[in-house]
Design a protein around this motif. Structure first.
Motif, PDB file in Angstrom:
ATOM      1  N   GLU A   5       0.830  -1.201   0.000  1.00 44.94           N
ATOM      2  CA  GLU A   5       0.000   0.000   0.000  1.00 44.94           C
ATOM      3  C   GLU A   5       0.865   1.252   0.000  1.00 44.94           C
ATOM      4  OE1 GLU A   5      -3.885  -1.596   2.489  1.00 44.94           O
ATOM      5  OE2 GLU A   5      -2.175  -0.737   3.544  1.00 44.94           O
ATOM      6  N   TYR A   6       1.987   1.200   0.691  1.00 50.20           N
ATOM      7  CA  TYR A   6       2.880   2.350   0.834  1.00 50.20           C
ATOM      8  C   TYR A   6       3.360   2.869  -0.512  1.00 50.20           C
ATOM      9  CZ  TYR A   6       7.652   4.245   1.521  1.00 50.20           C
ATOM     10  OH  TYR A   6       8.808   4.983   1.480  1.00 50.20           O
ATOM     11  N   GLU A   7       3.529   1.990  -1.489  1.00 49.46           N
ATOM     12  CA  GLU A   7       4.052   2.422  -2.773  1.00 49.46           C
ATOM     13  C   GLU A   7       3.082   3.337  -3.515  1.00 49.46           C
ATOM     14  OE1 GLU A   7       7.004   2.133  -3.172  1.00 49.46           O
ATOM     15  OE2 GLU A   7       7.440   0.557  -1.742  1.00 49.46           O
ATOM     16  N   HIS A   8       1.852   3.448  -3.032  1.00 53.64           N
ATOM     17  CA  HIS A   8       0.866   4.270  -3.725  1.00 53.64           C
ATOM     18  C   HIS A   8       0.306   5.386  -2.848  1.00 53.64           C
ATOM     19  CE1 HIS A   8       0.954   1.448  -7.076  1.00 53.64           C
ATOM     20  NE2 HIS A   8       0.922   0.490  -6.183  1.00 53.64           N
ATOM     21  N   PHE A   9       0.904   5.596  -1.688  1.00 52.75           N
ATOM     22  CA  PHE A   9       0.435   6.631  -0.794  1.00 52.75           C
ATOM     23  C   PHE A   9       1.622   7.443  -0.272  1.00 52.75           C
ATOM     24  CE2 PHE A   9      -2.925   3.511  -0.839  1.00 52.75           C
ATOM     25  CZ  PHE A   9      -4.077   4.283  -0.849  1.00 52.75           C
ATOM     26  N   ASP A  10       1.310   8.516   0.446  1.00 52.89           N
ATOM     27  CA  ASP A  10       2.342   9.432   0.900  1.00 52.89           C
ATOM     28  C   ASP A  10       2.702   9.244   2.360  1.00 52.89           C
ATOM     29  OD1 ASP A  10       2.476  10.516  -1.591  1.00 52.89           O
ATOM     30  OD2 ASP A  10       1.166  12.218  -1.162  1.00 52.89           O
ATOM     31  N   ASP A  11       2.503   8.068   2.886  1.00 47.53           N
ATOM     32  CA  ASP A  11       2.817   7.797   4.281  1.00 47.53           C
ATOM     33  C   ASP A  11       3.886   6.716   4.341  1.00 47.53           C
ATOM     34  OD1 ASP A  11       2.718   7.990   6.990  1.00 47.53           O
ATOM     35  OD2 ASP A  11       0.572   7.566   7.173  1.00 47.53           O
ATOM     36  N   HIS A  12       4.279   6.340   5.540  1.00 50.99           N
ATOM     37  CA  HIS A  12       5.290   5.310   5.731  1.00 50.99           C
ATOM     38  C   HIS A  12       4.620   4.010   6.161  1.00 50.99           C
ATOM     39  CE1 HIS A  12       8.698   8.087   5.408  1.00 50.99           C
ATOM     40  NE2 HIS A  12       7.907   8.955   6.016  1.00 50.99           N
ATOM     41  N   PRO A  13       5.204   2.869   5.813  1.00 50.15           N
ATOM     42  CA  PRO A  13       4.602   1.600   6.233  1.00 50.15           C
ATOM     43  C   PRO A  13       4.656   1.458   7.748  1.00 50.15           C
ATOM     44  CG  PRO A  13       6.784   1.233   5.304  1.00 50.15           C
ATOM     45  CD  PRO A  13       6.438   2.666   5.048  1.00 50.15           C
ATOM     46  N   ILE A 112      11.416   6.403   2.053  1.00 48.41           N
ATOM     47  CA  ILE A 112      11.237   7.828   1.777  1.00 48.41           C
ATOM     48  C   ILE A 112       9.966   7.960   0.960  1.00 48.41           C
ATOM     49  CG2 ILE A 112      12.238   9.864   0.664  1.00 48.41           C
ATOM     50  CD1 ILE A 112      15.006   8.509   1.108  1.00 48.41           C
ATOM     51  N   SER A 113       8.953   8.556   1.538  1.00 50.97           N
ATOM     52  CA  SER A 113       7.641   8.582   0.904  1.00 50.97           C
ATOM     53  C   SER A 113       7.627   9.559  -0.275  1.00 50.97           C
ATOM     54  CB  SER A 113       6.583   8.994   1.930  1.00 50.97           C
ATOM     55  OG  SER A 113       6.701  10.383   2.225  1.00 50.97           O
ATOM     56  N   PRO A 114       6.662   9.410  -1.185  1.00 46.46           N
ATOM     57  CA  PRO A 114       6.548  10.336  -2.311  1.00 46.46           C
ATOM     58  C   PRO A 114       6.396  11.788  -1.867  1.00 46.46           C
ATOM     59  CG  PRO A 114       5.219   8.395  -2.707  1.00 46.46           C
ATOM     60  CD  PRO A 114       5.702   8.298  -1.285  1.00 46.46           C
ATOM     61  N   GLU A 115       5.803  11.998  -0.694  1.00 50.91           N
ATOM     62  CA  GLU A 115       5.652  13.362  -0.187  1.00 50.91           C
ATOM     63  C   GLU A 115       7.007  13.973   0.174  1.00 50.91           C
ATOM     64  OE1 GLU A 115       3.757  14.096   3.735  1.00 50.91           O
ATOM     65  OE2 GLU A 115       2.270  15.187   2.545  1.00 50.91           O
ATOM     66  N   VAL A 142      14.726  -2.215  -1.059  1.00 53.85           N
ATOM     67  CA  VAL A 142      15.338  -0.976  -1.536  1.00 53.85           C
ATOM     68  C   VAL A 142      14.274  -0.161  -2.253  1.00 53.85           C
ATOM     69  CG1 VAL A 142      17.110   0.036  -3.030  1.00 53.85           C
ATOM     70  CG2 VAL A 142      17.563  -2.125  -1.832  1.00 53.85           C
ATOM     71  N   ARG A 143      14.241   1.135  -1.983  1.00 55.82           N
ATOM     72  CA  ARG A 143      13.346   2.037  -2.708  1.00 55.82           C
ATOM     73  C   ARG A 143      14.190   3.088  -3.423  1.00 55.82           C
ATOM     74  NH1 ARG A 143       9.371   6.264  -2.820  1.00 55.82           N
ATOM     75  NH2 ARG A 143       7.445   5.353  -3.606  1.00 55.82           N
ATOM     76  N   GLY A 144      14.059   3.121  -4.744  1.00 59.53           N
ATOM     77  CA  GLY A 144      14.827   4.057  -5.559  1.00 59.53           C
ATOM     78  C   GLY A 144      15.900   3.344  -6.356  1.00 59.53           C
TER      79      GLY A 144
END
Length: 323
Positions: A5-13, A112-115, A142-144
């Motif tokens: 879910e985190y990959e589509h929202f601006d919050d952290h898991p 690191i969230s999209p926000e 890994v994100r990024g």
């Protein structure tokens, strides 16, 4: 919030490695902190602190305060401005004290969230340093993908490797394919688009698709790709598919050409799940896949998208995540 879910929202898991994520900001009294192994410890500094050493100072405070004997999971958040400093600073800080973290099982680099920063802004580095320093690691996320490195490595215990990106460099994909990861059960690669480092071509996937270094692999995601048709065609004859339980080719530009190659290739009836979410299939092709696989107990997860029209009459397919 789950990781997916985190990959589509601006919050952290709220969880990682099956543990609640606890934000260590240095303000809690020691007696109010959970036991070291009861949570996944999240460490981050504000991006305004344009100095990567600030994260290292926070990590040192964590070591001095929490223990760190017993720590099982670490979540690396912002290490300053992630587009001005790459992830080598926090990775080097963690690997330098590997002897003090003998029970560390999981690391998430880039929560690191999209926000906070677009995914393409996150500058990574050589994440295999963590695998070398921690032979007991079972999960790496890994994100990024910008500046991401993954030279070939041998690791006996890693069970889950997930790289979420708007683009993964081809040398990373080749490095994973040339690695020996005998315990790996889950591999997720969000291949992305060429505009954001995603220059992978089907030939770069040969090592992964052969599966020689991945004998335990049960879940494979080659998704979020602008060459999803070519990926699907390569999977149609890939040896690794026969050992899988679940196959994920979602979030990309999959159309009827790729789906036709896939359904006409090797049998997929042994799968428990085929994830096709975010595709550009015709209704007839989507139904053909369902009719072919569902009677064998395969859960087909469809999800059709409409091509974009920018007003000039030309239709455009897009991945779920890019910039």
């Amino acid at each position: 919030m789950t990781l997916d879910e985190y990959e589509h929202f601006d919050d952290h898991p709220s969880e990682f490695h099956g543990l609640e994520v606890w934000n260590f900001d240095g303000t809690d009294a020691v007696e109010d902190l959970p036991a070291p192994g009861d949570v996944a410890w999240y460490l981050a500094v504000d991006w305004v602190e344009d100095d990567a050493s600030s994260w290292t100072k926070r990590f040192q405070l964590f070591l001095d305060t929490v223990g760190p004997t017993g720590v099982r999971a670490l979540v690396i958040g912002q290490w300053g401005a992630p587009y001005a400093h790459d992830s080598s600073e926090p990775i080097d800080a963690i690997t330098a004290v590997a002897a003090r973290l003998p029970e560390l099982e999981a690391v998430f680099v880039g929560d690191i969230s999209p926000e906070e920063a677009e995914i393409s802004w996150i500058e990574q580095s050589d994440v295999t340093k963590l695998l070398t320093a921690f032979p007991q690691l079972t999960e790496l996320r890994v994100r990024g993908g910008t500046k991401l490195e993954f030279p070939p490595v041998t690791h006996e215990r890693l069970r889950s490797l997930v790289i979420v990106a708007g683009g993964i460099p081809r040398q990373v994909v080749r490095g994973i394919g040339d690695s020996q990861l005998p315990a790996l059960e889950r591999l997720d690669l969000w291949l992305g688009v060429s505009e954001y480092s995603g220059d992978t071509e089907p030939s770069d996937l040969e090592g992964v698709l052969a599966g020689k270094g991945l004998p335990a692999l049960k879940h494979l995601a080659l998704c979020n790709s602008e060459i999803q048709d070519e990926v699907a065609a390569a999977l149609a004859t890939a040896p690794v598919v026969a050992q899988l339980d679940t196959l994920d080719i979602s979030k990309g530009t999959l159309g009827d050409d790729g789906a036709t190659a896939l359904v006409q290739g090797q049998p997929l009836t042994h799968l428990t799940k085929l994830d096709l979410d975010h595709n550009f299939l015709s209704e007839a092709m989507e139904q053909r896949l369902i009719d072919t696989l569902s009677p064998h107990g395969v859960e087909v997860m469809p999800g059709r998208e409409d091509e974009d029209d920018f007003g000039d009459g030309e239709l455009f397919r897009f991945t779920a995540v890019a910039e």
